[in-house]
Design an enzyme around this catalytic site. Structure first.
Site, PDB file in Angstrom:
ATOM      1  N   HIS A  18      12.842   4.201  13.989  1.00  0.00           N
ATOM      2  CA  HIS A  18      12.447   5.287  12.425  1.00  0.00           C
ATOM      3  C   HIS A  18      13.406   6.241  11.840  1.00  0.00           C
ATOM      4  CE1 HIS A  18      10.110   5.354   8.378  1.00  0.00           C
ATOM      5  NE2 HIS A  18       9.925   4.213   8.454  1.00  0.00           N
ATOM      6  N   ARG A  55       1.904   7.919  10.301  1.00  0.00           N
ATOM      7  CA  ARG A  55       2.054   9.506   9.214  1.00  0.00           C
ATOM      8  C   ARG A  55       0.733   9.985  10.110  1.00  0.00           C
ATOM      9  NH1 ARG A  55       3.255  11.497   4.492  1.00  0.00           N
ATOM     10  NH2 ARG A  55       4.989  10.246   3.644  1.00  0.00           N
ATOM     11  N   ASP A  64       0.422  -1.005  -0.152  1.00  0.00           N
ATOM     12  CA  ASP A  64      -0.221  -0.239   0.294  1.00  0.00           C
ATOM     13  C   ASP A  64       0.780   1.160  -0.155  1.00  0.00           C
ATOM     14  OD1 ASP A  64       1.276   0.156   2.489  1.00  0.00           O
ATOM     15  OD2 ASP A  64      -0.828  -0.254   3.610  1.00  0.00           O
ATOM     16  N   GLU A  79      -2.707   4.526   3.290  1.00  0.00           N
ATOM     17  CA  GLU A  79      -1.785   3.742   2.720  1.00  0.00           C
ATOM     18  C   GLU A  79      -4.133   2.625   2.372  1.00  0.00           C
ATOM     19  OE1 GLU A  79      -0.865   4.460   5.291  1.00  0.00           O
ATOM     20  OE2 GLU A  79       1.246   4.755   4.458  1.00  0.00           O
ATOM     21  N   GLU A 127      -0.226  -9.296  -0.929  1.00  0.00           N
ATOM     22  CA  GLU A 127      -0.831  -8.452   0.166  1.00  0.00           C
ATOM     23  C   GLU A 127      -2.107  -7.512  -0.422  1.00  0.00           C
ATOM     24  OE1 GLU A 127       0.400  -5.840   2.700  1.00  0.00           O
ATOM     25  OE2 GLU A 127       1.138  -7.457   3.835  1.00  0.00           O
ATOM     26  N   HIS A 186       5.696   4.463  13.785  1.00  0.00           N
ATOM     27  CA  HIS A 186       6.044   5.392  12.312  1.00  0.00           C
ATOM     28  C   HIS A 186       5.201   5.883  11.646  1.00  0.00           C
ATOM     29  CE1 HIS A 186       5.470   1.563  10.300  1.00  0.00           C
ATOM     30  NE2 HIS A 186       4.663   2.383   9.317  1.00  0.00           N
TER      31      HIS A 186
HETATM   32  C1  UD1 Z   1       6.295   4.640   3.968  1.00  0.00           C
HETATM   33  C2  UD1 Z   1       4.934   3.806   3.937  1.00  0.00           C
HETATM   34  C3  UD1 Z   1       4.063   2.849   5.237  1.00  0.00           C
HETATM   35  C4  UD1 Z   1       4.870   2.198   5.652  1.00  0.00           C
HETATM   36  C5  UD1 Z   1       6.403   3.107   6.166  1.00  0.00           C
HETATM   37  C6  UD1 Z   1       7.184   1.564   6.408  1.00  0.00           C
HETATM   38  C7  UD1 Z   1       3.817   5.449   2.086  1.00  0.00           C
HETATM   39  C8  UD1 Z   1       3.293   7.018   1.658  1.00  0.00           C
HETATM   40  N1  UD1 Z   1       4.286   5.296   3.089  1.00  0.00           N
HETATM   41  O1  UD1 Z   1       6.019   5.522   5.243  1.00  0.00           O
HETATM   42  O2  UD1 Z   1       2.833   2.627   4.256  1.00  0.00           O
HETATM   43  O3  UD1 Z   1       4.422   1.809   6.195  1.00  0.00           O
HETATM   44  O4  UD1 Z   1       6.731   3.094   4.787  1.00  0.00           O
HETATM   45  O5  UD1 Z   1       8.428   2.498   7.258  1.00  0.00           O
HETATM   46  O6  UD1 Z   1       4.464   4.859   1.325  1.00  0.00           O
HETATM   47  N2  UD1 Z   1      13.804   8.341   5.745  1.00  0.00           N
HETATM   48  C9  UD1 Z   1      14.574   8.577   5.910  1.00  0.00           C
HETATM   49  N3  UD1 Z   1      15.221   7.569   5.575  1.00  0.00           N
HETATM   50  C10 UD1 Z   1      14.805   6.738   4.858  1.00  0.00           C
HETATM   51  C11 UD1 Z   1      13.485   5.712   5.035  1.00  0.00           C
HETATM   52  C12 UD1 Z   1      12.406   7.627   5.385  1.00  0.00           C
HETATM   53  O7  UD1 Z   1      15.036   9.978   6.101  1.00  0.00           O
HETATM   54  O8  UD1 Z   1      15.664   5.114   4.646  1.00  0.00           O
HETATM   55  C13 UD1 Z   1      12.724   9.915   5.952  1.00  0.00           C
HETATM   56  C14 UD1 Z   1      12.580  10.842   4.878  1.00  0.00           C
HETATM   57  O9  UD1 Z   1      12.504  12.168   5.523  1.00  0.00           O
HETATM   58  C15 UD1 Z   1      11.355  10.862   4.477  1.00  0.00           C
HETATM   59  C16 UD1 Z   1      10.997  10.833   5.281  1.00  0.00           C
HETATM   60  O10 UD1 Z   1      11.017   9.755   6.153  1.00  0.00           O
HETATM   61  O11 UD1 Z   1      10.640  12.114   3.999  1.00  0.00           O
HETATM   62  C17 UD1 Z   1       9.117   9.665   5.333  1.00  0.00           C
HETATM   63  O12 UD1 Z   1       9.134   8.290   4.741  1.00  0.00           O
HETATM   64  P1  UD1 Z   1       8.095   8.138   3.521  1.00  0.00           P
HETATM   65  O13 UD1 Z   1       8.828   7.112   2.729  1.00  0.00           O
HETATM   66  O14 UD1 Z   1       7.497   9.113   3.024  1.00  0.00           O
HETATM   67  O15 UD1 Z   1       7.271   7.875   4.415  1.00  0.00           O
HETATM   68  P2  UD1 Z   1       7.025   6.822   5.939  1.00  0.00           P
HETATM   69  O16 UD1 Z   1       6.480   7.563   6.415  1.00  0.00           O
HETATM   70  O17 UD1 Z   1       8.164   6.491   5.947  1.00  0.00           O
HETATM   71  N1  UDP Z   2      11.822  -4.105  11.143  1.00  0.00           N
HETATM   72  C1  UDP Z   2      13.281  -4.209  10.905  1.00  0.00           C
HETATM   73  N2  UDP Z   2      14.407  -3.472  11.118  1.00  0.00           N
HETATM   74  C2  UDP Z   2      13.989  -2.421  12.600  1.00  0.00           C
HETATM   75  C3  UDP Z   2      12.361  -2.238  12.465  1.00  0.00           C
HETATM   76  C4  UDP Z   2      11.670  -2.623  12.035  1.00  0.00           C
HETATM   77  O1  UDP Z   2      14.155  -5.081  10.057  1.00  0.00           O
HETATM   78  O2  UDP Z   2      14.242  -2.020  13.112  1.00  0.00           O
HETATM   79  C5  UDP Z   2      11.495  -4.532   9.228  1.00  0.00           C
HETATM   80  C6  UDP Z   2      10.729  -5.651  10.272  1.00  0.00           C
HETATM   81  O3  UDP Z   2      10.859  -7.017  10.373  1.00  0.00           O
HETATM   82  C7  UDP Z   2       8.828  -5.697   9.639  1.00  0.00           C
HETATM   83  C8  UDP Z   2       9.595  -4.566   8.292  1.00  0.00           C
HETATM   84  O4  UDP Z   2      10.648  -3.924   9.160  1.00  0.00           O
HETATM   85  O5  UDP Z   2       9.701  -6.678   8.794  1.00  0.00           O
HETATM   86  C9  UDP Z   2       8.390  -3.364   9.123  1.00  0.00           C
HETATM   87  O6  UDP Z   2       8.729  -2.186   8.894  1.00  0.00           O
HETATM   88  P1  UDP Z   2       7.664  -0.523   8.796  1.00  0.00           P
HETATM   89  O7  UDP Z   2       7.047  -0.992  10.373  1.00  0.00           O
HETATM   90  O8  UDP Z   2       8.485   0.189   8.769  1.00  0.00           O
HETATM   91  O9  UDP Z   2       6.691  -0.891   7.913  1.00  0.00           O
HETATM   92  P2  UDP Z   2       5.319  -1.046   8.232  1.00  0.00           P
HETATM   93  O10 UDP Z   2       4.958  -2.690   8.076  1.00  0.00           O
HETATM   94  O11 UDP Z   2       4.509  -0.547   8.677  1.00  0.00           O
HETATM   95  O12 UDP Z   2       4.410  -1.362   6.576  1.00  0.00           O
END
Ligand code: UD1
Ligand code: UDP
Length: 396
Positions: free
Chosen positions: A241, A211, A102, A138, A124, A209
């Site tokens: 995160h 949003r 999603d 999502e 999924e 984490h």
């Molecule tokens: C995204 C997904 C969410 C998922 C999550 C998993 C969307 C809309 N949301 O949310 O469904 O649950 O990933 O973790 O796709 N950032 C870093 N380094 C990283 C990753 C993120 O700096 O390695 C920061 C960046 O500033 C970025 C912000 O996190 O702008 C948000 O990342 P983004 O992928 O937009 O949304 P998530 O809230 O991580």
């Molecule tokens: N995970 C990881 N390291 C961490 C936290 C989570 O490898 O420090 C893995 C965890 O095993 C799971 C996935 O990340 O499979 C979940 O990711 P996240 O919570 O970021 O996203 P969501 O599942 O909510 O989309």
């Protein structure tokens, strides 16, 4: 779809940590089959926490895009991804595009494929809360992808029922289990990870984490966790995160307490070992809601809705909402009441048997007219609970 003689060129599009984890076993199953040629496209929607996962994806051809921007907005991220993915799909002309879940990467991967008239497989598929802005964005993304996919791989009977209720033809929906279970069992069998818990106290694993919770709601959750740590008999481990919006909210609440240890995100083998070693999980993560039941770890879901109500029904998860009082009460109740804890710590896992990827790849092989016998046969399907919509937390 006419039979094709050359291997099926399957482009797997992923960009975030959970997509890497959940598509890695599909990529591995494709790479192990002579019928498929996987092409992995990483959008880099996430940077550091995706790179931590790339070892999982050492299969086939890989194309890496670098799309992440600090504090990216949904609209700009979407625009940049659709542009970049459109170009990759046009250049490589895969036979199908596979997306998972999603995220914005999944949405734009599916849309980019549709614009190039390439069929889409959705892994999924069918999870729903029934609340269009929770989880945000999502629920919207996953619903939109359902309108674009040709093959819908639903992890559970309930997810399949949601799709049928929305008019997706029966013949396009396949119940497979969730690939997260495949990968978790695989990584634990590899036995390369180390738990990051450091004491003999009660071990609580926390991740946040989402949003829709960022800001005041998440600040309140942080305060609740601090109150829980005040008990003095718990070690609360928080792999935080990378999102700066999450960090600036949670760090002031969580740092400086002897019972709370905030660490950088763990790599997948270490995270899995840490999860296996914990006593209790507090999370708003989707994937962790699916992994914890696989290991019989009680989960308190810190959200107001969940699209994974199967875990709640199986008794291994509780949807406690986001109110601090409710979070503290639910955690204390479990830590203090051995019988209540034992009731939740059952290993009944509604999300699959570890063979979801094999089923997905076998189904795609059949769809492309190839001989499915070249893919190892799937195990028998899981029992069918009655379908219902996602769960909503009771008001506290
Ligand atoms: C995204 C997904 C969410 C998922 C999550 C998993 C969307 C809309 N949301 O949310 O469904 O649950 O990933 O973790 O796709 N950032 C870093 N380094 C990283 C990753 C993120 O700096 O390695 C920061 C960046 O500033 C970025 C912000 O996190 O702008 C948000 O990342 P983004 O992928 O937009 O949304 P998530 O809230 O991580
Ligand atoms: N995970 C990881 N390291 C961490 C936290 C989570 O490898 O420090 C893995 C965890 O095993 C799971 C996935 O990340 O499979 C979940 O990711 P996240 O919570 O970021 O996203 P969501 O599942 O909510 O989309």
């Amino acid at each position: 779809m006419p039979p094709i003689s050359a291997p099926v060129r399957a482009m797997l599009v992923l960009g975030t940590r959970p997509e890497a984890i959940k598509l890695a076993p599909v990529a591995r199953a494709m790479a192990a089959s002579p019928l498929f040629e996987p092409i992995v496209v990483t959008t880099g929607q996430h940077r550091e926490i995706l790179h931590q996962m790339l070892d999982l994806l050492q299969v086939g051809d890989r194309i890496e895009l670098d799309m992440m921007r600090e504090r990216q907005q949904l609209s700009t991220l979407t625009a940049r991804l659709i542009d970049a993915l459109g170009e990759v799909i046009r250049e490589r002309r895969p036979d199908l595009v596979v997306v998972q879940g999603d995220t914005t990467t999944a949405l734009t991967g599916a849309l980019g494929a549709c614009y190039e008239r390439v069929p889409v497989a959705h892994v999924e598929a069918g999870l729903r809360t029934g609340v269009l802005d929770n989880p945000f964005p999502e629920e919207l993304n996953r619903t939109l992808i359902a309108g674009m996919a040709r093959w819908h791989f639903a992890p559970t009977p309930r997810a399949a029922e949601h799709l049928r209720a929305e008019g997706v033809p029966e013949s396009a929906v396949f119940i497979t289990g969730n690939t997260v279970v495949d990968n978790l069992l695989w990584v634990l069998a590899e036995d390369t990870g180390t738990s990051h818990f450091a004491t003999g106290l009660r071990r609580v694993l926390l991740t946040l984490h989402r949003r829709e919770n960022q800001g005041d709601v998440m600040r309140g959750m942080g305060r609740a966790v601090r109150r829980l740590a005040d008990r003095g008999d718990v070690e609360i481990l928080v792999p935080l995160h990378k999102n700066p919006a999450v960090r600036e909210t949670l760090l002031p609440e969580l740092t400086g307490h002897p019972g709370i240890r905030v660490v950088e995100p763990l790599d997948y083998p270490d995270f899995s070992a840490t999860l296996a070693a914990c006593d209790l999980v507090l999370t708003d993560s989707g994937g962790i809601q699916e992994e914890a039941p696989t290991l019989g770890k009680p989960v308190l879901i810190l959200r107001t809705t969940t699209e994974r109500a199967e875990a709640v029904e199986a008794g291994v998860a509780k949807l406690v909402g986001t109110e601090p009082e409710a979070i503290v009460n639910a955690a204390v109740a479990l830590l203090d009441d051995r019988a209540a804890y034992a009731r939740m710590a059952t290993a009944r896992n509604p999300f699959g048997d570890g063979h979801a990827s094999t089923r997905i790849v076998a189904q795609l092989a059949t769809a492309f007219g190839a001989h499915a016998a070249a893919v190892p046969p799937p195990a028998s399907p899981a029992a069918r609970p009655s379908p219902r919509a996602g769960a909503t937390a009771a008001p506290s």
